[in-house]
Write a protein that holds these residues in place. Structure first.
Motif, mmCIF file in Angstrom:
data_model
loop_
_atom_site.group_PDB
_atom_site.id
_atom_site.type_symbol
_atom_site.label_atom_id
_atom_site.label_comp_id
_atom_site.label_asym_id
_atom_site.label_seq_id
_atom_site.Cartn_x
_atom_site.Cartn_y
_atom_site.Cartn_z
ATOM 1 N N LEU A 78 0.826 -1.213 0.000
ATOM 2 C CA LEU A 78 0.000 0.000 0.000
ATOM 3 C C LEU A 78 0.856 1.257 0.000
ATOM 4 O O LEU A 78 0.538 2.248 -0.649
ATOM 5 N N SER A 79 1.960 1.193 0.739
ATOM 6 C CA SER A 79 2.812 2.386 0.842
ATOM 7 C C SER A 79 3.466 2.712 -0.507
ATOM 8 O O SER A 79 3.943 3.820 -0.707
ATOM 9 N N LEU A 80 3.472 1.749 -1.416
ATOM 10 C CA LEU A 80 4.046 1.989 -2.747
ATOM 11 C C LEU A 80 2.954 2.144 -3.800
ATOM 12 O O LEU A 80 3.241 2.142 -5.004
ATOM 13 N N ALA A 81 1.699 2.280 -3.345
ATOM 14 C CA ALA A 81 0.556 2.157 -4.262
ATOM 15 C C ALA A 81 0.652 3.059 -5.487
ATOM 16 O O ALA A 81 0.260 2.662 -6.582
ATOM 17 N N ASP A 82 1.206 4.258 -5.323
ATOM 18 C CA ASP A 82 1.231 5.156 -6.489
ATOM 19 C C ASP A 82 2.324 4.773 -7.489
ATOM 20 O O ASP A 82 2.449 5.396 -8.527
ATOM 21 N N ARG A 83 3.113 3.753 -7.172
ATOM 22 C CA ARG A 83 4.172 3.340 -8.093
ATOM 23 C C ARG A 83 3.998 1.911 -8.581
ATOM 24 O O ARG A 83 4.887 1.369 -9.199
ATOM 25 N N THR A 84 2.886 1.268 -8.235
ATOM 26 C CA THR A 84 2.717 -0.125 -8.655
ATOM 27 C C THR A 84 1.712 -0.211 -9.796
ATOM 28 O O THR A 84 0.891 0.681 -9.985
ATOM 29 N N TYR A 85 1.807 -1.279 -10.545
ATOM 30 C CA TYR A 85 0.816 -1.507 -11.597
ATOM 31 C C TYR A 85 0.582 -3.000 -11.781
ATOM 32 O O TYR A 85 1.443 -3.819 -11.439
ATOM 33 N N GLU A 86 -0.593 -3.295 -12.321
ATOM 34 C CA GLU A 86 -0.963 -4.694 -12.524
ATOM 35 C C GLU A 86 -0.298 -5.224 -13.791
ATOM 36 O O GLU A 86 -0.254 -4.536 -14.805
ATOM 37 N N MET B 181 1.579 -7.827 -9.260
ATOM 38 C CA MET B 181 1.815 -6.389 -9.050
ATOM 39 C C MET B 181 3.297 -6.107 -9.261
ATOM 40 O O MET B 181 4.143 -6.764 -8.644
ATOM 41 N N ARG B 182 3.571 -5.149 -10.114
ATOM 42 C CA ARG B 182 4.959 -4.730 -10.338
ATOM 43 C C ARG B 182 5.155 -3.308 -9.822
ATOM 44 O O ARG B 182 4.197 -2.539 -9.740
ATOM 45 N N ALA C 72 14.595 -1.215 -0.797
ATOM 46 C CA ALA C 72 14.702 -0.804 0.611
ATOM 47 C C ALA C 72 14.581 0.724 0.708
ATOM 48 O O ALA C 72 13.882 1.247 1.587
ATOM 49 N N GLU C 73 15.233 1.414 -0.227
ATOM 50 C CA GLU C 73 15.175 2.878 -0.197
ATOM 51 C C GLU C 73 13.775 3.380 -0.552
ATOM 52 O O GLU C 73 13.289 4.352 0.030
ATOM 53 N N GLN C 74 13.108 2.712 -1.483
ATOM 54 C CA GLN C 74 11.736 3.135 -1.839
ATOM 55 C C GLN C 74 10.786 2.945 -0.666
ATOM 56 O O GLN C 74 9.796 3.651 -0.536
ATOM 57 N N LEU C 75 11.107 1.984 0.185
ATOM 58 C CA LEU C 75 10.243 1.727 1.346
ATOM 59 C C LEU C 75 10.628 2.621 2.532
ATOM 60 O O LEU C 75 10.150 2.424 3.648
#
Ligand code: GLU
Length: 300
Positions: free
Chosen positions: A90-98, A144-145, A214-217
Motif C-alpha cells: 500500500l505504501s508503494l501504491a502510487d508506483r505499482t501496476y498490474e 503487481m509490479r 529498501a530505499e523506496q520503502l
C-alpha cells in the motif's frame, strides 16, 4: 529488537547441505564479530501450503543448533507476515501496476541477448488502458509490479566489490497473491533491523534491486556480503545428489555435526582437520578480509 542485526534466512524446502551450513557459519561470524544481533527467518511463503514446511524448518533449526550457531529471538516466519507485506504494498501504491503477462509472453517480448533471469521486463502492462486492464482481469489475475523507471543502483559487496545494475520493474506480489521473494526479503530485513546481509553468491545479482527497494520503502540498504558457493567435484553447485552432504546423511555415515563444523572451518581457513572447534573459537580467528574468494570444492 534493539541494535543492528545480521541474519540467516533459509527456505524450508529441504535439509540444509554443507554449502548452506557454511554460508550460515560465515553469516554468524560476520554478525557476531561486528557486535550485531543474529536473527533467523523462515522464508516459507512458497512452501506455506506444503505440509512439510513446518517440520523441515524445525530440522533446519536443529542442524544450525547442532553446529553451535545461536540466534536472537524472535524467530520470524514469512507466512505470519502477510499483513506486513500488504501494508508495504500500500505504501508503494502510487508506483505499482498490474501485470498480466505470462512468463512466456515476457520471454517472447524481450529479445535481449542475456539470460532469461536477467532479462528486464519489457513494460508491456505499464501502458494498458483501464479498459484493457478490465478485459485482462477477466482472463487471469494480475501480478503487481513496481515502476522502477530504469533506476540505476550500485551496491558494494564485502567480497565482490561494486555491483551496478539497472533496476527492472520487479514483481512485488505474484499473480497467485503470494508476495514475491525480492519484496518479502526487503520488507523483513527492514522490520528486523537487518543492516548486514550475508548469503550465497547466487543472490548477488538480486542485491541492487533489493537495495533500491529498501530505499523506496523509506529504509536504508544493508551492507552485503555474498559468499562463494560450494561446488561438487565436477564443478557444479553442490546438491543432494552429490552424496552425503546434509548433517543427517553424514550422521548416518558416522560423521558428527562437530566433524562437519571442522570441515566447514577448514574450508574457511580457520582450523586444521584434526581440531575440534566451537563457533566461539572461530570468532577469535575470523577475518573477513581473509575469506577464501574462490568456490569451495567439496570432496566427500
Ligand atoms: N531464502 C533464500 C534462500 O534460501 C535466501 C534469501 C536471502 O538470503 O536473501 O535461498
Amino acid at each position: 529488537m534493539i541494535g543492528p542485526a545480521g541474519r540467516y534466512a533459509p527456505s524450508p524446502t529441504s535439509d540444509l547441505h554443507l554449502g548452506n551450513l557454511r554460508t550460515a557459519v560465515v553469516a554468524w561470524l560476520m554478525a557476531r564479530s561486528s557486535g550485531r544481533r543474529f536473527v533467523l527467518r523462515i522464508e516459507d511463503l512458497d512452501t506455506a501450503r506444503v505440509r512439510a514446511a513446518g517440520p523441515m524448518a524445525l530440522r533446519q533449526q536443529a542442524d544450525l543448533d547442532s553446529l553451535g550457531l545461536d540466534f536472537d529471538p524472535p524467530l520470524l516466519r514469512q507466512s505470519d507476515r502477510l499483513d506486513a507485506y500488504a501494508h508495504a504494498l500500500l505504501s508503494l501504491a502510487d508506483r505499482t501496476y498490474e501485470c498480466f503477462c505470462t512468463r512466456r509472453e515476457i520471454a517472447e517480448a524481450a529479445s535481449a541477448p542475456h539470460g532469461a533471469a536477467l532479462r528486464p521486463y519489457p513494460g508491456t502492462c505499464l501502458r494498458l488502458t483501464s479498459a484493457e486492464r478490465e478485459a485482462r482481469r477477466a482472463v487471469r489475475p494480475p501480478a503487481m509490479r513496481v515502476r522502477a523507471e530504469a533506476a540505476v543502483q550500485t551496491i558494494v559487496d564485502r567480497w565482490s566489490g561494486q555491483v551496478t545494475a539497472v533496476v527492472d520493474d520487479l514483481v512485488l506480489v505474484r499473480n497467485d497473491g503470494t508476495p514475491a521473494y525480492n519484496f518479502a526479503v526487503v520488507v523483513d530485513d527492514l522490520f528486523q533491523g537487518v543492516d548486514q546481509v550475508v548469503r550465497g553468491d547466487d543472490l548477488l545479482a538480486s542485491a541492487p534491486r533489493q537495495a533500491w527497494l529498501a530505499e523506496q520503502l523509506g529504509g536504508r540498504a544493508p551492507s552485503y556480503g555474498h559468499v562463494p558457493l560450494v561446488l561438487n567435484e565436477s564443478g557444479q553447485r553442490l546438491a543432494k545428489r552429490d552424496g552425503a552432504v546434509t548433517l543427517a546423511d553424514l550422521a548416518a555415515e558416522g560423521t558428527s555435526a562437530q566433524d562437519a563444523l571442522t570441515t566447514i572451518a577448514v574450508s574457511l581457513g580457520l582450523t586444521h582437520p584434526n581440531e575440534r572447534v566451537t563457533p566461539a573459537q572461530l570468532l577469535h580467528r575470523f577475518d573477513p578480509d581473509a575469506l577464501p574468494r574462490d568456490p569451495w570444492v567439496y570432496r566427500p
